[in-house]
Design a protein around this motif. Structure first.
Motif, PDB file in Angstrom:
ATOM      1  N   GLU A 157       0.830  -1.207   0.000  1.00  0.00           N
ATOM      2  CA  GLU A 157       0.000   0.000   0.000  1.00  0.00           C
ATOM      3  C   GLU A 157       0.861   1.252   0.000  1.00  0.00           C
ATOM      4  O   GLU A 157       0.512   2.263  -0.630  1.00  0.00           O
ATOM      5  N   LEU A 158       1.986   1.219   0.696  1.00  0.00           N
ATOM      6  CA  LEU A 158       2.866   2.390   0.756  1.00  0.00           C
ATOM      7  C   LEU A 158       3.434   2.712  -0.627  1.00  0.00           C
ATOM      8  O   LEU A 158       3.467   3.879  -1.044  1.00  0.00           O
ATOM      9  N   ILE A 159       3.881   1.673  -1.326  1.00  0.00           N
ATOM     10  CA  ILE A 159       4.444   1.900  -2.660  1.00  0.00           C
ATOM     11  C   ILE A 159       3.344   2.324  -3.624  1.00  0.00           C
ATOM     12  O   ILE A 159       3.538   3.227  -4.455  1.00  0.00           O
ATOM     13  N   SER A 216       8.104   7.054  -9.695  1.00  0.00           N
ATOM     14  CA  SER A 216       8.111   5.840 -10.520  1.00  0.00           C
ATOM     15  C   SER A 216       8.092   4.628  -9.598  1.00  0.00           C
ATOM     16  O   SER A 216       8.518   4.708  -8.430  1.00  0.00           O
ATOM     17  N   PRO A 217       7.608   3.469 -10.074  1.00  0.00           N
ATOM     18  CA  PRO A 217       7.628   2.263  -9.233  1.00  0.00           C
ATOM     19  C   PRO A 217       9.033   1.920  -8.740  1.00  0.00           C
ATOM     20  O   PRO A 217       9.200   1.495  -7.597  1.00  0.00           O
ATOM     21  N   LYS A 250      12.781   1.807  -4.229  1.00  0.00           N
ATOM     22  CA  LYS A 250      14.124   2.153  -3.734  1.00  0.00           C
ATOM     23  C   LYS A 250      14.037   2.794  -2.352  1.00  0.00           C
ATOM     24  O   LYS A 250      14.780   2.433  -1.434  1.00  0.00           O
ATOM     25  N   TRP A 251      13.111   3.752  -2.183  1.00  0.00           N
ATOM     26  CA  TRP A 251      13.027   4.455  -0.900  1.00  0.00           C
ATOM     27  C   TRP A 251      12.465   3.566   0.204  1.00  0.00           C
ATOM     28  O   TRP A 251      13.038   3.463   1.284  1.00  0.00           O
ATOM     29  N   LEU A 305       9.709  14.161  -2.402  1.00  0.00           N
ATOM     30  CA  LEU A 305      11.172  14.030  -2.340  1.00  0.00           C
ATOM     31  C   LEU A 305      11.721  13.583  -3.693  1.00  0.00           C
ATOM     32  O   LEU A 305      12.695  14.164  -4.208  1.00  0.00           O
ATOM     33  N   GLN A 306      11.082  12.570  -4.282  1.00  0.00           N
ATOM     34  CA  GLN A 306      11.553  12.076  -5.571  1.00  0.00           C
ATOM     35  C   GLN A 306      11.383  13.125  -6.655  1.00  0.00           C
ATOM     36  O   GLN A 306      12.200  13.221  -7.581  1.00  0.00           O
ATOM     37  N   SER A 307      10.346  13.936  -6.547  1.00  0.00           N
ATOM     38  CA  SER A 307      10.139  15.016  -7.521  1.00  0.00           C
ATOM     39  C   SER A 307      11.290  16.016  -7.484  1.00  0.00           C
ATOM     40  O   SER A 307      11.726  16.520  -8.523  1.00  0.00           O
TER      41      SER A 307
END
Length: 501
Positions: A352-354, A363-364, A369-370, A399-401
């Protein structure tokens, strides 16, 4: 009561005995009101405020069945591949205990609403184990006793006891397996995976919050040993109200080792209920286990039989949501994860988190990764579940953005993550407050490059001569000078321009 004995080593126990387990899972249904009256079915209210005369078992108070609870029970039965009864009825299960104000529990005995089902359980290595379901029946919960004084929190040795009837009458569905055979040494793992599978199922069906720490899902775990798989079933014990996946696994493992020691001592395993102690990882004797006839079941005279309309059942079946196993297969295909990667995600409780992080724009691959990298390590260090970390999928997406836009690099992103986990705010705020943004102005970068080249002229000559091996050392020096805030790719371009210009 069984004599106290030393434990047999677990591997030795399962090498010499065949374990058989059975699990009874109780799930509190997430209805607005109780099973047989209009009292609110909430959590955390002041003691004895969510009650009516029916909840308290007062004379003359008559029960009425909660239709939503019946629908939820049918949902659970269908999801477990059960047959739904043409007709079923409630019964009175008679016993005295202070938290049962009527001196009987309204349950179902010989006519459950759902029966003869199965569920496939996936173990951590991908092995699928089928668990047969004997029945799923409706009943009401008891109240809650609080034993004050003494050292154990149990009635023995307590100075006095308090009773809260808020929980009395909360709708329950109890799911009973047939004896689970053939698991061998993996019996504890099968037990854990089965309860986790049911918990995920309840959430997907939206019939319960299924929060084990609140007691929304509780497991009674039966264990017995026999000499060989061909032998008759041994005498079972029932460890009551185990309320975490880890404890389910540990309690089965402990009982196998304990019962093996009892049998090795030529003693007899007592059919009894037992209490699980999380702090010591042991079980202790409760009471001699009652058989069905001891409860003097008889049909509930104040409730008519339930005859679910076949068309209604098919409407419920058609409206069932995507179930967890099918959903995981779909998400794995969409995300492009290998089987081993998806198993790791499932075992970490990160599906659910991913999914939410991908929905937030990552991205998946980045989401995995995180959650499976930095955050999984942090959760392990802090001994908490991933979902309990003080960070949200939306924050990971943000963060990824920042990384994708080039404002920070991966190294800086880890510092931003650290700041978010420390409660310093959203990723953007942490970047600003800590001054972590990548240096995008070529001026400061060129100054740092010139200083690095001047400090290592021999490396500069090698690079001019066409040997690009030493360029990593120059980039490293620039990154150190800029506190990691340089774009390594841009630094490489500028170094080559400087030396080849």
């Amino acid at each position: 009561m069984s004599a106290l004995v030393d434990l047999v080593d677990y591997d030795e126990a399962v090498a010499r005995f065949d374990p058989v387990i059975g699990i009874e899972v109780h799930v509190e249904l997430g209805t607005a009101t109780k099973m047989f009256d209009g009292a609110p079915a909430g959590f955390g209210e002041e003691p004895n405020t969510s009650v009516t005369p029916v909840s308290l078992g007062l004379p003359g108070a008559l029960p009425v069945v909660n239709e939503t609870a019946v629908e939820y029970a049918i949902r659970i039965g269908l999801a477990l591949n059960c047959s739904i009864a043409e007709s079923c009825r409630f019964a009175r299960k008679n016993y005295f205990y202070p938290d049962v104000p009527k001196n009987f529990q309204t349950s179902q005995y010989d006519e459950p609403i759902a029966f003869d089902g199965f569920v496939d359980v996936e173990l951590e290595d991908g092995t699928v184990f089928r668990v047969d379901i004997e029945r799923a029946h409706m009943e009401e919960d008891a109240g809650k006793n609080t034993h004050v004084g003494g050292s154990t929190g149990r009635i023995h040795g307590a100075e006095y006891s308090l009773v809260d009837y808020n929980r009395a009458g909360i709708p329950l569905v109890e799911i009973v397996t047939r004896p689970i055979t053939g698991a061998g040494e993996r019996a504890p793992e099968v037990a854990r995976a089965y309860v986790q599978t049911l918990r995920d199922l309840f959430r997907a069906l939206e019939v319960s919050e299924a929060r084990m720490e609140r007691g929304n899902v509780r497991a009674d775990v039966n264990v017995s040993l026999r000499p060989t798989p061909e032998s008759p079933l041994g005498t079972r014990t029932e460890t009551k109200n185990v309320n975490s996946f880890r404890s389910v696994e540990r309690s089965v493992r402990y009982e196998i080792s304990r019962q093996a020691a009892v049998l090795d001592a030529d003693a007899t395993v007592t059919q009894e209920t037992r209490h699980w102690h999380e702090d010591t990882g042991t079980t202790t004797s409760g009471r001699i286990k009652s058989d069905a006839e001891d409860y003097r079941y008889f049909p509930e005279p104040d409730l008519a039989p339930i005859v679910p309309d076949r068309a209604w059942i098919e409407e419920i079946r058609a409206a069932l949501p995507e179930l967890p196993a099918a959903r995981r297969r779909r998400l794995q295909g969409e995300w492009g994860y290998a089987d081993a990667e998806m198993r790791d995600v499932v075992n970490a409780g990160a599906v659910e988190l991913i999914e939410a992080t991908v929905a937030a724009g990552a991205s998946p691959a980045a989401a995995r990764k995180w959650w499976m990298g930095e955050l999984a390590r942090t959760a392990k260090q802090q001994e908490v579940e991933l979902a309990d970390l003080p960070i949200t999928p939306a924050q990971i997406g943000a963060l990824q953005s920042l990384v994708d836009s080039g404002r920070i690099n991966d190294k800086l992103a880890r510092q931003v993550l650290e700041g978010v986990l420390a409660g310093e705010g959203e990723p953007e705020a942490v970047v600003v407050a800590r001054g972590l943004e990548v240096v995008s102005d070529d001026g400061p970068l060129l100054d740092a490059i010139d200083a690095a080249l001047a400090a290592q002229p021999d490396l500069a000559e090698k690079i001019r001569g066409g040997n690009q091996g030493p360029i990593g050392a120059i980039i490293g020096a620039v990154m150190k000078a800029t506190r990691g805030q340089a774009d390594a790719g841009r630094v490489r371009e500028l170094v080559l321009e400087r030396l080849n210009g």
